[in-house]
Design an enzyme around this catalytic site. Structure first.
Site, mmCIF file in Angstrom:
data_model
loop_
_atom_site.group_PDB
_atom_site.id
_atom_site.type_symbol
_atom_site.label_atom_id
_atom_site.label_comp_id
_atom_site.label_asym_id
_atom_site.label_seq_id
_atom_site.Cartn_x
_atom_site.Cartn_y
_atom_site.Cartn_z
ATOM 1 N N ARG A 71 19.607 15.132 -1.805
ATOM 2 C CA ARG A 71 18.466 14.735 -3.146
ATOM 3 C C ARG A 71 18.922 16.218 -3.695
ATOM 4 O O ARG A 71 18.586 16.240 -5.376
ATOM 5 C CB ARG A 71 17.200 14.735 -2.905
ATOM 6 C CG ARG A 71 17.342 12.580 -1.581
ATOM 7 C CD ARG A 71 16.510 13.032 -0.902
ATOM 8 N NE ARG A 71 14.763 12.718 -1.885
ATOM 9 C CZ ARG A 71 13.799 13.159 -0.994
ATOM 10 N NH1 ARG A 71 13.637 13.113 -0.317
ATOM 11 N NH2 ARG A 71 12.914 13.448 -2.227
ATOM 12 N N ARG A 119 16.498 12.066 -17.024
ATOM 13 C CA ARG A 119 16.994 13.304 -15.676
ATOM 14 C C ARG A 119 18.677 13.199 -15.431
ATOM 15 O O ARG A 119 19.928 13.987 -15.713
ATOM 16 C CB ARG A 119 17.052 12.055 -14.501
ATOM 17 C CG ARG A 119 15.937 11.477 -13.774
ATOM 18 C CD ARG A 119 15.658 10.753 -12.225
ATOM 19 N NE ARG A 119 14.583 10.913 -11.141
ATOM 20 C CZ ARG A 119 13.702 9.948 -11.731
ATOM 21 N NH1 ARG A 119 14.007 9.569 -12.888
ATOM 22 N NH2 ARG A 119 13.203 10.300 -11.222
ATOM 23 N N LYS A 175 5.487 19.049 -8.128
ATOM 24 C CA LYS A 175 4.967 18.700 -8.930
ATOM 25 C C LYS A 175 3.916 17.773 -8.933
ATOM 26 O O LYS A 175 2.846 17.506 -9.679
ATOM 27 C CB LYS A 175 6.336 17.893 -9.120
ATOM 28 C CG LYS A 175 6.548 16.954 -10.999
ATOM 29 C CD LYS A 175 7.972 17.234 -11.341
ATOM 30 C CE LYS A 175 8.695 15.914 -10.335
ATOM 31 N NZ LYS A 175 7.982 15.128 -10.497
#
Length: 591
Positions: free
Chosen positions: A237, A162, A94
């Site tokens: 994660r 998020r 990203k």
């Protein structure tokens, strides 16, 4: 049985190969209307930026036509800037794609992590409450979006929101992106990328033990593993990322575009660039008004959410006729690749696209689809101020050999009577002509040749060669050429020797290539596809059935050059490539 073979890959006549053949009609495939029928909704696909007649005054014939028609044009003082959100799991690439997007489109890059570090450095109240605002983030983001540069240049919001609550907060504030880009990379690849990462504590540079090793042993010796790059923490994660991504999906589902991130960064960015360029064109259309206004369907409303899962190849390509969204996908794909090639100064180009509706060997061939593709390309370059000549070969030969290929029958008439928009493009920036040196005029900027092809006893290459010589350095683009050498008759086709004819045909480089693949000797089902878009290499895809009854395309391999049939078969069977197997053994030093 071996997978799809491409023994005729370098030939334009796919019928000569028993291994690769396009879909043909069968009892399992519906047969469309007659092959010369136009594709539906022909007048709605203009694929153009609206031309401001206020900028083409004076003796310009386009302005004169507009005024005769009573058209007046008003343009917004500024085009609303592009707004983009990008999401991707850790190590999805990203950060790299954000840098490329900023370089290409000039957007303001907004990352909550960067904002937080800036606040901490400044010793602000936000920085002193870092943990609190790391969880919320809204204050920093909204404050940054209110800056003048973000308002005028547009923005790229990185890794935020998020959570569903954050996404809804932005919606309530009328902060919504034009496109939500999601980089899709398999978990095992992400884990490998993270676990193999190493940090240089002196320079802050990130390396990877396999993919991006350090330059020297000295650097290698001081590299350290970041605390959060252990396999256990990476998996944790990833789970958190998936939960967050799932939570906000409903908010942005209609603008979400998934990009296959498990490819070289250049190939990933090529797809992102195409996507954002299309979004930018749509915004330009909305901020330019033409009166009287003829209502048009927004192409973004025509494309269904199924396109989100295509990842480079549309599904249901064996459904005939093709849906409008599939046609639009290929029109855009071809256009973007062609534009990149021309902008890079390439002058001898060819587009080879062999989907069922564009395969003249099949009774599902639709000449309207070919004409729409030609129109999309021509109008796009005309919108950039170029004068485009669209050329179709005329009758060739003499006596019993006189005539033209059936595929092109009526093409010239269709081009003449097609809807070229409300702005007088045809006759000003777009002209219809034939193939030959006498068709090259001084004012022409580029030429599009519609399916040029040889026929038994007749060769189009002599006329093409004369035309390209006259064109000089101006671009000449062949759309689905079929230049395989065919037998001559009565001295015809002897002006240029066979070797020279083949050499000339090969002088055109692919700016776009797409072909469906099948099992040897069959025409159904589709086993995969081979795709190339300039300036990238060739991508080999395998079609995979999914439990829900649908399908998807999974990339098997990439090639810098057009792969042979053996290369493709080896990729399907999981064998090493021919070049690797045939590589000479390493030489041993003599003792």
């Amino acid at each position: 049985m071996l997978p799809a073979s491409l023994s005729s890959l370098h030939s334009t006549n796919v019928r000569t190969s028993p291994y690769l053949s396009p879909l043909s009609s069968s009892s399992s495939l519906p047969s469309p209307s007659p092959s010369l029928s136009l594709a539906p909704s022909f007048s709605h696909l203009h694929h153009r930026r609206l031309v401001s007649f206020n900028t083409v005054r004076g003796n310009n014939p386009l302005a004169t036509k507009a005024e005769r028609r009573g058209l007046s044009v008003t343009c917004a003082s500024t085009c609303e800037p592009l707004k983009v959100m990008i999401s991707g799991a850790p190590a999805s690439g990203k950060g790299t794609q954000c840098e490329l997007i900023v370089q290409k489109f000039g957007l303001v890059h907004i990352s909550t992590g960067d904002l937080l570090r800036a606040e901490v450095s400044a010793g602000s109240e936000i920085g002193n409450k870092a943990k609190e605002f790391m969880n919320a983030g809204q204050l920093m983001v909204t404050a940054r979006l209110s800056h003048e540069d973000a308002k005028t240049k547009g923005w790229l919001l990185d890794g935020y929101p998020r959570s569903f609550a954050q996404a809804q907060s932005l919606e309530n504030l009328k902060i919504r992106p034009d496109v939500y880009v999601v980089l899709d990379v398999p978990d095992e690849i992400l884990i490998d990328r993270c676990v193999g990462r190493r940090l240089d504590p002196e320079t802050g540079k990130i390396y990877h033990l396999t993919n991006f090793p350090p330059e020297t042993e000295e650097i290698k010796a001081r590299l350290v593993t970041r605390p959060d790059d252990t396999e256990e923490k990476v998996k944790s994660r990833l789970e958190i990322y998936k939960q967050n991504a799932k939570a906000i999906l409903s908010t942005y589902s209609n603008i979400t575009k998934k990009i296959d991130g498990n490819r070289p960064k250049e190939m990933v960015f090529a797809d992102i660039e195409s996507l954002l360029s299309q979004a930018k064109r749509e915004k330009m259309k909305k901020t330019t008004a033409v009166k009287p206004v003829h209502e048009r369907k927004s192409r973004s409303n025509q494309v269904s959410s199924s396109q989100d899962n295509w990842k480079g190849i549309p599904t249901r390509l064996n459904n005939i006729p093709h849906s409008r969204e599939i046609r639009n996908y290929f029109y855009d794909d071809v256009l973007q690749a062609t534009q990149r090639a021309v902008n890079d100064g390439r002058t001898r180009l060819k587009v080879e696209i062999n989907i069922p509706e564009l395969n003249p060997e099949m009774d599902v061939y639709r000449i309207g689809t070919l004409m729409e593709l030609v129109r999309v390309i021509a109008l796009s370059f005309a919108d950039d101020g170029k004068r485009v000549k669209v050329c179709v070969q005329g009758s060739m030969g003499e006596g019993a050999l006189a005539g033209m290929p059936l595929q092109l029958a009526g093409t010239r008439k269709i081009l003449e009577f097609m809807d070229w928009g409300d702005y007088g493009a045809k006759g000003t920036f777009v002209e219809i002509g034939s193939i030959g040196a006498n068709e090259v005029d001084e004012q022409d900027d580029m030429f599009i040749l519609v399916a040029p092809q040889n026929a038994v006893g007749n060769c189009i290459i002599d006329d093409m060669k004369a035309m390209t010589d006259a064109a000089g350095t101006r671009p000449v683009i062949l759309i689905n050429p079929r230049l395989k050498d065919l037998p001559g008759s009565s001295g015809i086709m002897q002006t240029m020797g066979r070797d020279k004819r083949l050499e000339y045909a090969a002088s055109f480089e692919n700016c776009y290539f797409f072909r469906l693949l099948y099992y040897a000797g069959t025409q159904y089902p589709i086993m995969g596809a081979l795709r190339m878009t300039y300036p990238n290499g060739y991508e080999l895809y395998k079609r995979v059935d999914v439990p829900s009854g649908g399908e998807k395309y999974v990339i098997l391999s990439t090639f810098t050059e057009k792969p042979s049939s053996d290369d493709i078969n080896d990729a399907f069977l999981g064998k090493p490539r021919q070049r690797e197997r045939c590589a000479p053994p390493p030489t041993r030093s003599k003792s």
